[in-house]
Write a protein that holds these residues in place. Structure first.
Motif, PDB file in Angstrom:
ATOM      1  N   GLU A 179      -7.018   3.538   6.249  1.00  0.00           N
ATOM      2  CA  GLU A 179      -8.271   3.042   5.691  1.00  0.00           C
ATOM      3  C   GLU A 179      -8.041   1.889   4.721  1.00  0.00           C
ATOM      4  O   GLU A 179      -8.746   0.875   4.764  1.00  0.00           O
ATOM      5  N   ASP A 180      -7.064   2.036   3.830  1.00  0.00           N
ATOM      6  CA  ASP A 180      -6.788   0.990   2.832  1.00  0.00           C
ATOM      7  C   ASP A 180      -6.345  -0.311   3.496  1.00  0.00           C
ATOM      8  O   ASP A 180      -6.819  -1.394   3.134  1.00  0.00           O
ATOM      9  N   GLN A 182      -9.256  -1.919   5.415  1.00  0.00           N
ATOM     10  CA  GLN A 182     -10.207  -2.531   4.489  1.00  0.00           C
ATOM     11  C   GLN A 182      -9.678  -3.894   4.011  1.00  0.00           C
ATOM     12  O   GLN A 182     -10.421  -4.876   3.952  1.00  0.00           O
ATOM     13  N   PHE A 183      -8.398  -3.952   3.667  1.00  0.00           N
ATOM     14  CA  PHE A 183      -7.796  -5.218   3.241  1.00  0.00           C
ATOM     15  C   PHE A 183      -7.838  -6.244   4.375  1.00  0.00           C
ATOM     16  O   PHE A 183      -8.208  -7.394   4.164  1.00  0.00           O
ATOM     17  N   ASP A 203      -5.400   7.817   4.774  1.00  0.00           N
ATOM     18  CA  ASP A 203      -5.735   7.007   3.599  1.00  0.00           C
ATOM     19  C   ASP A 203      -5.095   5.635   3.696  1.00  0.00           C
ATOM     20  O   ASP A 203      -5.723   4.613   3.374  1.00  0.00           O
ATOM     21  N   LEU A 204      -3.846   5.604   4.142  1.00  0.00           N
ATOM     22  CA  LEU A 204      -3.155   4.319   4.304  1.00  0.00           C
ATOM     23  C   LEU A 204      -3.872   3.473   5.347  1.00  0.00           C
ATOM     24  O   LEU A 204      -4.105   2.281   5.131  1.00  0.00           O
ATOM     25  N   PHE A 212       0.854  -1.178   0.000  1.00  0.00           N
ATOM     26  CA  PHE A 212       0.000   0.000   0.000  1.00  0.00           C
ATOM     27  C   PHE A 212       0.893   1.231   0.000  1.00  0.00           C
ATOM     28  O   PHE A 212       1.915   1.255   0.678  1.00  0.00           O
ATOM     29  N   CYS A 224       0.373   5.588   0.045  1.00  0.00           N
ATOM     30  CA  CYS A 224      -0.560   6.720   0.077  1.00  0.00           C
ATOM     31  C   CYS A 224       0.173   7.998   0.464  1.00  0.00           C
ATOM     32  O   CYS A 224       1.220   7.955   1.109  1.00  0.00           O
TER      33      CYS A 224
END
Length: 60
Positions: A17-18, A21-22, A14-15, A7, A9
């Motif tokens: 969240e990403d 989510q993963f 943002d990182l 990832f 960002c």
């Protein structure tokens, strides 16, 4: 089989969240490790740029 997911960002939120989510789709016992890195650079106009990255290691 061991896999990685990378990832990258410009903002730490943002990182976060990403990656979250993963991880929500990954079974907890499949997670091996998470590596985190921050890089900061200054452009010619003296604006500071940040790069937040994470590498997730997991079993498939």
């Amino acid at each position: 089989m061991v896999q990685v997911k990378v990832f990258d960002c410009e903002h730490e939120k943002d990182l976060e969240e990403d990656v979250n989510q993963f991880l929500s789709r990954l079974e907890e016992d499949k997670l091996i490790d998470i590596k985190f890195h921050v890089a900061a650079m200054t452009e010619e106009n003296e604006e500071q740029i940040y790069c937040f990255s994470a590498l997730v290691m997991y079993r498939k």
